[in-house]
Design a protein around this motif. Structure first.
Motif, PDB file in Angstrom:
ATOM      1  N   UNK A 203       0.794  -1.224   0.000  1.00 23.52           N
ATOM      2  CA  UNK A 203       0.000   0.000   0.000  1.00 23.52           C
ATOM      3  C   UNK A 203       0.820   1.265   0.000  1.00 23.52           C
ATOM      4  N   UNK A 204       2.063   1.176  -0.459  1.00 24.08           N
ATOM      5  CA  UNK A 204       2.983   2.307  -0.339  1.00 24.08           C
ATOM      6  C   UNK A 204       2.470   3.569  -1.015  1.00 24.08           C
ATOM      7  N   UNK A 205       1.760   3.420  -2.127  1.00 24.09           N
ATOM      8  CA  UNK A 205       1.313   4.592  -2.887  1.00 24.09           C
ATOM      9  C   UNK A 205      -0.189   4.839  -2.728  1.00 24.09           C
ATOM     10  N   UNK A 206      -0.748   4.303  -1.650  1.00 23.78           N
ATOM     11  CA  UNK A 206      -2.193   4.444  -1.432  1.00 23.78           C
ATOM     12  C   UNK A 206      -2.563   5.695  -0.650  1.00 23.78           C
ATOM     13  N   UNK A 207      -1.548   6.399  -0.126  1.00 23.83           N
ATOM     14  CA  UNK A 207      -1.779   7.563   0.733  1.00 23.83           C
ATOM     15  C   UNK A 207      -2.491   7.170   2.022  1.00 23.83           C
TER      16      UNK A 207
END
Length: 635
Positions: free
Chosen positions: A445-449
């Motif tokens: 989920x690194x780029x899920x904010x």
């Protein structure tokens, strides 16, 4: 010997340097204590294979022609069931072990095949019963993955051990395909009046073959539709000017790891047209299914109505009133699409085996749905995905990835058998399941904010109720423990090459001796990779390799340099496991070996030293390579 043979990275979750103190250290300490206690209590020689303990696993369902009844197969119970229009079970019959293939003739005869037997079982539905009508033996195969019925009175089978499409008569005579692979990892076969279509997951291609008057594929006229990653589902219908195909698959773009997460791996629905003389394939639709909330679609249904084409990503059978039905192995249920909502009918399974824990079922959902990163978006390289996007059924996708570390290239590795195979992945930066799972939440989920340390429940994911989740949300620690529990149980399925046998052939024994003398100093016969005291003496190899578990890991927890470059770590590459090699293609960490023969041709042994890759020609003679190949096939 054979170092790096099947090794690769999963999600590259470990960190090269220690960061700031983890604010969740207390929770991780509890998880690590749980993992240690569970490992200490586990006998890895007898740990059940995952096909025995992960539920009934309904994997296919079909409508009987001219009848409201349906038939479905339960992979985890080695059974075929007869169902009424409300999905209530009327009858059940035994099938070949671990069934995944289901076909129904226009006359209503039912055929079922299994991954762990070389036979097709026949059944005649009659009076609310499934009457066994004998079996069709298939010589020269270890297992059968899927099949389709041909109107000529034949069956098309695909098997993923030797990667073949076989056409057989209903007496078992092989009419075509005994000697030639169709592609890597054939998993699905579909038949229309004039074509047979095969989906090859590991070579990322769909193969379209016209058939002759006997139904035998015309291989010289094959059309191959290839892309950068795997297709997971296919369907086909004939139209006036040729053939229409629908596929569910990954985005046709190289995986991008430069952002530290996973880019360009959305799920897509594709439509192709095969037409012309000679026939060629043209893509006519590429729809981002992830943007619609459909991720890793493994079932697709295609229909053509005049000039309109209809693609559904969730149908296996249709009821009289038009409702669609799906076999759902995650929910262990039959799912009916009621239009605006679904109806879930659990498989009748009371008392079959001890019930699975809630943790195990939630852990399975974390691996095979978007639950591990539920707030991911899809835009450009930002993608919504599941772990299965790169690990089909927990194994591999056949791709060679750029992890964003210079010239390093890596293949995907299986997620089965991790419990006794640590430290994890090629760089070995995750020392245990606790660290690996915690890091997987972060990187997925690194780029899920969104903070990866999240709680979730039925308010956000109502379908969790079907797994037994109550009104209270699952805490971040509970989610991590659930994934750990599932991975502890996600053991390798039996190797079909050893079932029904108890002793090695002379060639296999010779291969074992060569392996012992030249390979086992790296690929040690350990039951637990980081425990030297678990090493199994040669005298016990035969007995253990010929069991359902095949529990020896054939690895150790060290780095080695054997010429397969560039190395993923300054010390080399962690010695990988060799279990179930037939499921892993291509080979070596960098994916440069197409098959085991390629691996063995390159092997160089001299005066006690060994290299997998060298400018010097390989030193194993043909007989030694054949013996080693036979032994490795047992692992």
């Amino acid at each position: 010997m054979l170092l790096g043979l099947a090794h690769a990275v999963s999600c590259g979750t470990g960190r090269d340097r220690a960061g700031p103190p983890d604010p969740h250290a207390d929770a991780l300490a509890r998880l690590r204590a749980f993992e240690t206690a569970r490992r200490d209590q586990t006998d890895f020689r007898t740990l059940p294979t995952s096909d025995e303990i992960l539920g009934p696993d309904p994997v296919a369902i079909r409508r009987l022609p001219g009848s409201p009844l349906l038939v479905g197969v339960l992979r985890g119970r080695s059974a075929v069931v007869l169902l009424d229009a409300e999905l209530q079970e009327l009858d059940r019959a035994r099938t070949p072990a671990s069934p995944t293939g289901l076909a129904v003739s226009p006359a209503g005869e039912v055929f079922v095949s299994g991954e762990l037997e070389a036979a097709v079982a026949r059944y005649a539905p009659s009076g609310g019963r499934l009457l066994p009508m004998g079996t069709i033996p298939v010589d020269g195969v270890h297992s059968i993955r899927a099949m389709a019925y041909g109107p000529e009175g034949i069956l098309h089978l695909v098997e993923d051990h030797d990667h073949r499409l076989l056409t057989i008569s209903l007496t078992g005579e092989i009419l075509d395909g005994a000697d030639s692979p169709i592609g890597l990892g054939p998993r699905i076969v579909v038949r229309t009046a004039g074509y047979v279509v095969v989906n090859c997951v590991l070579s990322h291609e769909v193969v379209v073959l016209p058939v002759d008057a006997r139904g035998v594929p015309r291989r010289e006229a094959a059309v191959r539709i290839a892309q950068n990653g795997p297709f997971w589902a296919i369907d086909a219908v004939e139209v006036a000017d040729g053939l229409l195909l629908a596929m569910g698959g990954v985005e046709d773009h190289p995986l991008d790891r430069r952002q530290g997460s996973f880019g360009y791996i959305d799920s897509f629905a594709y439509v192709y047209r095969v037409s012309g003389t000679p026939p060629t394939a043209q893509r006519v639709v590429a729809l981002n299914a992830s943007a619609l909330g459909v991720v890793t679609p493994k079932v697709v249904s295609l229909s053509a109505d005049g000039g309109r084409v209809h693609v559904r990503l969730v149908m296996e059978a249709r009821l009289d009133d038009g409702r669609a039905v799906l076999a759902d192995p995650l929910l262990d249920a039959w799912v009916v699409d009621e239009g605006r909502h679904e109806r879930v009918v659990p498989v009748a399974d009371a008392g079959a085996v001890p019930a699975r824990s809630l943790e195990s079922r939630v852990g399975e959902a974390l691996l095979f749905t978007t639950l591990i990163a539920p707030w991911n978006r899809t835009k450009g390289s930002v993608s919504r995905f599941t772990c299965e996007t790169c690990h089909f059924e927990g194994y591999v996708d056949g791709r060679v990835h750029d992890p964003g570390r210079g010239d390093v290239r890596v293949t995907t590795r299986p997620l089965l058998g991790l419990f006794n195979n640590r430290p994890h992945f090629s760089r070995a930066l995750d020392p245990d399941l606790t660290a690996m799972v915690h890091n997987e939440f972060r990187v997925a989920g690194l780029r899920s904010r969104h903070d990866p340390w999240f709680a979730i429940g039925t308010a956000q994911a109502p379908w969790l109720a079907y797994l037994g989740v109550g009104p209270e949300p699952l805490s971040p620690e509970m989610l991590r423990r659930a994934l750990m529990v599932f991975l502890m149980e996600f053991t390798h399925r039996p190797n079909p090459a050893v079932l029904g046998r108890s002793v090695w052939s002379a060639e296999e024994r010779r291969g074992a001796e060569i392996f012992r003398d030249g390979c086992e100093h790296c690929h040690e016969a350990r039951l637990v990779t980081n425990r030297p005291d678990s090493r199994v003496p040669f005298g016990e190899w035969e007995r253990l390799t010929m069991t359902r578990q095949g529990p020896i890991v054939w690895a150790r927890d060290t780095y080695e340099k054997t010429g397969v470059v560039p190395y993923v770590h300054e010390a080399g590459t962690r010695v990988p496991s060799l279990r179930r090699l037939y499921k892993k293609r291509p080979y070596f960490t960098n994916g440069s070996a197409a098959d085991l023969d390629d691996v063995l041709r390159r092997a160089y042994v001299s005066h006690g030293s060994f290299l997998h890759e060298t400018a010097t020609p390989g030193s194993l003679d043909g007989a030694s390579r054949a013996a080693l190949r036979a032994f490795l096939d047992l692992l």
